[in-house]
Design a protein around this motif. Structure first.
Motif, PDB file in Angstrom:
ATOM      1  N   UNK A 130     -60.051  47.767 -56.533  1.00  0.00           N
ATOM      2  CA  UNK A 130     -61.217  46.993 -57.015  1.00  0.00           C
ATOM      3  C   UNK A 130     -62.163  48.326 -57.109  1.00  0.00           C
ATOM      4  N   UNK A 131     -63.061  48.578 -57.774  1.00  0.00           N
ATOM      5  CA  UNK A 131     -64.304  49.579 -57.982  1.00  0.00           C
ATOM      6  C   UNK A 131     -65.521  48.800 -57.071  1.00  0.00           C
ATOM      7  N   UNK A 132     -65.348  47.460 -57.024  1.00  0.00           N
ATOM      8  CA  UNK A 132     -66.496  46.937 -56.353  1.00  0.00           C
ATOM      9  C   UNK A 132     -65.826  46.243 -54.958  1.00  0.00           C
ATOM     10  N   UNK A 133     -66.878  45.902 -54.084  1.00  0.00           N
ATOM     11  CA  UNK A 133     -66.189  45.439 -52.753  1.00  0.00           C
ATOM     12  C   UNK A 133     -66.561  43.832 -52.768  1.00  0.00           C
ATOM     13  N   UNK A 134     -67.451  43.545 -54.071  1.00  0.00           N
ATOM     14  CA  UNK A 134     -67.504  41.966 -54.196  1.00  0.00           C
ATOM     15  C   UNK A 134     -67.232  41.760 -55.529  1.00  0.00           C
ATOM     16  N   UNK A 135     -66.269  40.487 -55.529  1.00  0.00           N
ATOM     17  CA  UNK A 135     -65.661  40.295 -56.716  1.00  0.00           C
ATOM     18  C   UNK A 135     -64.865  38.952 -56.745  1.00  0.00           C
ATOM     19  N   UNK A 136     -64.498  38.655 -57.995  1.00  0.00           N
ATOM     20  CA  UNK A 136     -63.645  37.608 -58.173  1.00  0.00           C
ATOM     21  C   UNK A 136     -62.311  37.791 -58.782  1.00  0.00           C
ATOM     22  N   UNK A 137     -62.406  38.948 -59.444  1.00  0.00           N
ATOM     23  CA  UNK A 137     -61.419  39.725 -60.306  1.00  0.00           C
ATOM     24  C   UNK A 137     -61.080  41.168 -59.778  1.00  0.00           C
ATOM     25  N   UNK A 138     -59.982  41.536 -59.668  1.00  0.00           N
ATOM     26  CA  UNK A 138     -59.233  42.859 -59.565  1.00  0.00           C
ATOM     27  C   UNK A 138     -58.281  43.317 -60.148  1.00  0.00           C
ATOM     28  N   UNK A 139     -57.990  44.535 -59.980  1.00  0.00           N
ATOM     29  CA  UNK A 139     -56.740  45.023 -60.729  1.00  0.00           C
ATOM     30  C   UNK A 139     -55.625  45.090 -59.961  1.00  0.00           C
ATOM     31  N   UNK A 182     -64.855  59.299 -55.780  1.00  0.00           N
ATOM     32  CA  UNK A 182     -65.042  58.073 -56.007  1.00  0.00           C
ATOM     33  C   UNK A 182     -63.669  57.385 -55.098  1.00  0.00           C
ATOM     34  N   UNK A 183     -63.931  56.352 -54.383  1.00  0.00           N
ATOM     35  CA  UNK A 183     -62.574  55.534 -53.742  1.00  0.00           C
ATOM     36  C   UNK A 183     -62.959  54.013 -54.308  1.00  0.00           C
ATOM     37  N   UNK A 184     -61.670  53.671 -54.555  1.00  0.00           N
ATOM     38  CA  UNK A 184     -61.801  52.106 -55.067  1.00  0.00           C
ATOM     39  C   UNK A 184     -61.228  51.461 -53.795  1.00  0.00           C
ATOM     40  N   UNK A 185     -61.591  50.273 -53.774  1.00  0.00           N
ATOM     41  CA  UNK A 185     -61.204  49.236 -52.555  1.00  0.00           C
ATOM     42  C   UNK A 185     -59.554  48.837 -52.630  1.00  0.00           C
ATOM     43  N   UNK A 186     -58.829  49.079 -51.578  1.00  0.00           N
ATOM     44  CA  UNK A 186     -57.622  48.671 -51.605  1.00  0.00           C
ATOM     45  C   UNK A 186     -57.248  47.606 -50.874  1.00  0.00           C
ATOM     46  N   UNK A 187     -56.336  46.419 -51.386  1.00  0.00           N
ATOM     47  CA  UNK A 187     -56.395  45.303 -50.385  1.00  0.00           C
ATOM     48  C   UNK A 187     -54.900  44.605 -51.016  1.00  0.00           C
ATOM     49  N   UNK A 188     -54.450  43.791 -50.119  1.00  0.00           N
ATOM     50  CA  UNK A 188     -53.346  42.855 -50.324  1.00  0.00           C
ATOM     51  C   UNK A 188     -53.936  41.371 -50.166  1.00  0.00           C
ATOM     52  N   UNK A 189     -53.650  40.654 -51.160  1.00  0.00           N
ATOM     53  CA  UNK A 189     -53.930  39.296 -50.846  1.00  0.00           C
ATOM     54  C   UNK A 189     -52.652  38.582 -50.943  1.00  0.00           C
ATOM     55  N   UNK A 190     -52.252  37.790 -49.963  1.00  0.00           N
ATOM     56  CA  UNK A 190     -50.599  37.113 -49.955  1.00  0.00           C
ATOM     57  C   UNK A 190     -49.766  38.280 -50.443  1.00  0.00           C
ATOM     58  N   UNK A 191     -49.698  39.522 -50.072  1.00  0.00           N
ATOM     59  CA  UNK A 191     -48.740  40.479 -50.301  1.00  0.00           C
ATOM     60  C   UNK A 191     -48.834  40.883 -51.602  1.00  0.00           C
ATOM     61  N   UNK A 192     -49.824  40.441 -52.422  1.00  0.00           N
ATOM     62  CA  UNK A 192     -49.963  41.419 -53.733  1.00  0.00           C
ATOM     63  C   UNK A 192     -51.160  42.308 -53.428  1.00  0.00           C
ATOM     64  N   UNK A 193     -50.847  43.681 -54.146  1.00  0.00           N
ATOM     65  CA  UNK A 193     -51.675  44.725 -53.843  1.00  0.00           C
ATOM     66  C   UNK A 193     -52.767  44.800 -54.924  1.00  0.00           C
ATOM     67  N   UNK A 194     -54.049  44.952 -54.384  1.00  0.00           N
ATOM     68  CA  UNK A 194     -55.066  44.934 -55.755  1.00  0.00           C
ATOM     69  C   UNK A 194     -55.764  46.290 -55.651  1.00  0.00           C
TER      70      UNK A 194
END
Length: 1015
Positions: free
Chosen positions: A753-762, A739-751
């Motif tokens: 997500x187990x989904x690729x479609x979302x409005x909330x992330x960890x 299992x692999x989670x999505x890893x991304x930075x939005x405005x330099x804040x790291x999140x």
């Protein structure tokens, strides 16, 4: 200057024309009394210039003589301020009209509270489960549970699909409204040209101005336009402007159109309303897609990886396995690994295993900190003090598809802790007897090298200038799990995974079926397992060769639910090996001798010559060994020493002997290892390489060989039959799905997500003052945004709203914000139900022919919550055979725990009771609401928003009507007033006609009868 004799006629003519014009204008007003947008017109009259002006040549007359009346202009009766008010409020009205219409539709979809909606279907489903608990053997009740579940799924699907259909209609309406708006803009531009031409001729094109204002009224309902009347000054006439939030749409006769700018979302084409020549893409569609209704701004999105939506799964491998003594079974001639276990051909045959293994699920975060080591007795920075012979600790660090086991063993002879890893690293703590933070961190950094994406960094921290704590972090932002394998060192360091570690005891009589059931039935509060994220489900799979094997999968998809498998408390992996749950991983190569038949290096019955062996490390240090045959021994010794091989070295005084006339690989390896240990060398010597393990005195069976390895570089060994590069093996979990989670930075804040479609992330915190890197809590990434990650890369997200109010804005918010949020909450219900219900179903036993079956999902498993409401459906296997419903729990021991891997028997509905208990469990809204409460809140919110939309719409409609009434009082045609004007102008016309007749008669007398009087 003499006054003209026709002065009176001229004045009469002007008056008659003026009064006629007044009658015509009044008639025009009456004619358009019902015309939309018509502004009543009025004739503005003024006296003509009197006779005569002051001056030296002014005739001697009693005073100025009036010359009559003239028409200055025909004007529209409009109040510009009221027009501005009307259009501003009309924009708000257009917005709320569309929002209000949406909620009318939503409430008709939901059919609550009077209709047969989701709430009623949920009640039927829970009621069916309640009845099944009472009579778990009833096929009819089982069928009722299935049918009620399917009905609930159909209802959720229907509602979510209805939202999709409405969203598509809204999207089409956006496109159509853009076309309508552009048509209005072009009409306004055409009117501007004509109006400007007429005004240049000094005319008032009132009807054309009315038409333009009416178009503006219609346009103002669609979007929040501003307009600017032409400025006239210094003989320069400006142009008429229409702007949209600072962007020019119309300038005189020129038009800049609105554009329905296409973008992708969920496989469909959506439209964002923009202005020509100001167009932009919200994102790079190759990287990410976004729905954005939130505040304006420019954001940066950096995607490091995508989620794969998988559940961690172990098993399915049929690898070469390590034997219980740590060796690898090899072909006695070629030395190649050979298969060392056989899969069973049935799921019911006893496997003859008598051991245990352990399972732990979960992760701790992208960074795992240790506690601060500042013990008063040990001293600052010391993790362990001196140990006792046999003290051993092992802990496993797992990240992504990589895992490494660190082992710490007390060496009594050297008064230090020896450090090793299954990746081949070796080291020790020196001779002070303590394991320090620096010792362990330096060693782990060596052990974790060369891991690529799985790289781990171990960093120390200081307190009062002393290294007292450390952390293990993943630079790639993968989640880490640390588990104690032997002993409790990870726990002592405050770094162990806090989730329960469950032991699966296996008896010799257990079959694959029993072992599967023992795993599945462990999902009980009695074992500390309370949520699906903490456990697994086991399944049996038949291979192409008709043999069977076991797989273990996490109950919930996502990287956070990592599965860690461990042997028994002593680290014995025998059961895991036999079940195919571990496999061999080649870490690197080492120096190896050829295979010695029977494990014999030297045999005095064949040759008695002295043999020399040299071993050189990477630094060039050589240790020479000599094997000399002693044909006499010492018969006088007690007990007598028979003939043997003597082992010596030229570096120190350590000696060794064989057990007889043969020198075996094990004897020689033992002796060499003791010399290297005494010299403090990190060279390890092992028998039957493939795995570097502590050597034993057990004579090898069949062919064997010796291997040499050093963590500092290559080892060269000479004097043996030959030396080759051989792979170093270690046992690792046999993951078939990682299992692999999505890893991304939005405005330099790291999140994550187990989904690729979302409005909330960890969110993954950062900064020196943040230490919770678990990334467990969901939070909104950006208000008013939904994300769909497509590929690794970077993109700018432009949240720019050209249209900020009106019908078009409402339609965009409905499509991109309100409907996705409404669907998202339905998805939460469906996903949470499936996740929790299946977790109980996996642990339960069926009936009839399936009374020994566990691990079958009731609902089709869902990897993500996205579209869960549309995908909720009963598993085909259960639908086809309702006996698979796991209403029964396993047979329990005296404490009430199911541990035997067999059903509790007919009539047991304990698991159905647990399933039914989900009705009141607080599983939604961060553990604060049950399904019913969550749905009630959902309905309440819809009702509240619908009420608000209705109130705002009605209030805005009332306000617009009031302003329009004020406008109509100014611009509207009043029949009574117009009739009075007609009557007034008609009377004046008649009177002036009489005046002209009198003047005519007077002039006739003067012209035709002057001088004839008295004749």
């Amino acid at each position: 200057m003499v006054l003209s004799s026709f002065f009176g006629l001229e004045m009469g003519k002007r008056a008659l024309n003026s009064f006629r014009r007044g009658i015509e204008v009044a008639g025009h007003n009456v004619s358009n009394v019902a015309t939309e947008g018509y502004s009543r017109q009025r004739v503005e009259l003024s006296t003509t210039e009197p006779y005569t002006k002051p001056g030296l040549m002014r005739p001697e007359i009693p005073g100025q003589i009036g010359t009559g009346v003239k028409v200055d202009q025909i004007v529209r009766m409009r109040d510009i301020f009221l027009d501005l008010q009307y259009r501003a409020e009309n924009t708000d009205l257009g917005y709320w009209e569309k929002i209000n219409k949406l909620y009318d539709v939503v409430q008709s979809y939901i059919s609550e509270p009077s209709g047969q909606g989701i709430r009623a279907e949920m009640d039927i489903f829970w009621s069916a489960l309640s009845e099944l608990q009472k009579m778990p053997e009833s096929t009819a009740l089982r069928q009722t549970v299935v049918e009620s579940a399917k009905s609930l799924g159909s209802m959720l699907n229907s509602l979510s699909s209805g939202f999709d259909e409405y969203s598509s209609m809204v999207n089409t309406e956006v496109k159509n409204m853009v076309d309508q708006a552009n048509s209005i803009l072009h009409q306004v531009a055409d009117l501007n040209v004509t109006i400007s031409q007429l005004q240049a001729l000094g005319q008032n094109p009132n009807d054309l101005l009315d038409k333009r204002d009416l178009l503006l009224d219609h346009l103002s309902g669609m979007l929040d336009v501003d307009y600017q009347e032409p400025y006239t000054g210094n003989d320069v006439t400006g142009e008429y402007f229409i702007t949209l939030n600072g962007r020019t749409l119309v300038q005189g006769g020129q038009v800049r159109e609105l554009v329905a700018h296409a973008f992708q979302w969920d496989g469909k084409v959506y439209y964002d309303v923009q202005v020509t020549s100001n167009e932009f893409d919200i994102t790079d569609p190759n990287v990410a897609l976004v729905l954005a209704t939130g505040p304006e701004g420019i954001h940066q999105l950096n995607i490091d990886r995508l989620a794969n939506g998988e559940e961690w799964t172990i098993g399915g491998e049929d690898p070469f396995c390590i034997e219980p003594d740590g060796s690898l079974t090899r072909d006695p001639v070629t030395g190649d690994p050979i298969r060392s276990r056989t899969r069973p051909m049935t799921i019911t045959e006893p496997l003859g295993l008598s051991s245990s293994f352990r399972i732990q699920v979960g992760s701790q975060g992208t960074l795992v900190p240790s506690k601060t080591f500042n013990d008063v007795l040990l001293g600052a920075g010391n993790i362990l003090g001196s140990g006792q012979q046999g003290d051993t600790y092992s802990f496993r660090v797992g990240v992504n598809d990589y895992e490494a086991t660190i082992t710490v063993t007390w060496d009594n002879a050297n008064n230090n802790w020896r450090l090793s890893s299954d990746t081949g690293a070796r080291g020790n703590t020196g001779t002070n007897g303590n394991l320090t933070v620096d010792n362990l961190t330096n060693f782990m950094n060596t052990a974790f090298k060369g891991m690529g994406e799985n790289a781990l960094t171990v960093a120390t921290k200081q307190t009062d200038g002393t290294t007292t704590n450390f952390n293990i972090s993943s630079p790639s932002n993968h989640l880490i799990s640390i588990s104690d394998v032997v002993g409790n060192l990870a726990s002592q360091m405050g770094m162990a995974n806090p989730n329960p570690t469950i032991t699966i005891d296996v008896d010799a009589s257990d079959s694959l079926e029993i072992i599967r059931n023992k795993i599945n039935e462990k999902y009980q509060e009695a074992f500390g397992l309370t949520v699906p994220e903490q456990w697994v489900h086991a399944s049996l799979v038949q291979a192409d060769d008709q043999s069977w094997y076991l797989t273990i999968a996490a109950d919930v998809a996502g990287e956070a639910q990592r599965i860690t498998l461990m042997g028994d408390v002593d680290g014995n992996n025998q059961t895991l090996r036999r079940l195919g749950l571990v496999k061999l991983d080649s870490t690197e190569t080492l120096q190896q001798t050829d295979v010695y038949a029977g494990g014999v290096v030297l045999d005095s019955t064949v040759a008695t010559t002295t043999t020399n062996f040299d071993v050189t490390d990477a630094a060039g240090n050589t240790v020479s060994f000599t094997a000399t045959w002693d044909p006499v021994g010492n018969p006088a010794a007690v007990p007598p020493i028979p003939p043997h091989w003597d082992l010596t070295n030229g570096t120190n005084a350590l000696t060794g002997t064989s057990a007889g006339n043969t020198l075996t690989t094990r004897e020689l390896a033992n002796y060499m290892q003791s010399v290297f240990d005494a010299l403090g060398s990190d060279i390890s010597v092992a028998v039957n390489a493939g795995v570097v393990t502590p050597v034993t005195t057990t004579p090898p069976v069949g062919g064997s060989f010796i291997t040499f390895k050093s963590s500092t570089g290559a080892v060269t060994a000479t004097g043996f039959n030959s030396i080759t590069n051989a792979p170093v093996y270690r046992e690792v979990s046999a993951y078939s799905k990682v299992a692999v989670d999505a890893s991304f930075a939005f405005d330099n804040i790291r999140y994550l997500s187990s989904d690729n479609v979302f409005n909330k992330a960890r969110r993954v915190p950062s900064g020196t003052n943040r230490n919770d890197y678990s990334a467990k809590a969901l939070e909104t990434v950006s208000e008013g945004m939904w994300f769909e990650l497509k590929n690794v890369g970077q993109t700018t997200i432009k949240v720019l709203h050209h249209v900020k109010n009106g019908e078009i804005k409402a339609l965009e918010e409905i499509r991109d914000g309100i409907i996705p949020d409404l669907q998202g909450q339905l998805n939460d219900i469906a996903y949470t139900l499936v996740k929790n219900f299946n977790a109980y179903q996996y642990s339960g036993y069926g009936v009839g022919d399936n009374k020994t079956t566990t691990g079958v999902a009731f609902f089709d498993p869902l990897g993500t919550s996205w579209k869960a409401a549309k995908l909720l459906d009963v598993n085909n296997a259960v639908e086809n055979s309702v006996s698979l419903i796991g209403a029964a729990m396993g047979k329990s021991d005296g404490t009430g725990r199911a541990i035997y891997g067999t059903t509790a028997g007919a009539g047991d509905g304990a698991n159905a009771s647990r399933m039914g208990g989900l009705k009141t469990s607080k599983l939604l809204s961060d553990g604060s609401a049950s399904f019913g409460e969550f749905y009630e809140a959902y309905l309440a919110k819809i009702g509240s928003e619908a009420g608000r939309a209705s109130l705002m719409y009605k209030s805005q409609l009332n306000l617009v009507d009031q302003i329009d009434a004020q406008r109509q009082s100014v611009m509207g045609v009043n029949i009574d007033e117009e009739m009075l004007d007609i009557l007034m102008f008609n009377t004046a016309f008649n009177a002036m006609a009489r005046y002209v007749t009198t003047i005519d008669e007077m002039l006739d007398r003067l012209i035709n009868s002057f001088g004839l009087v008295g004749r």
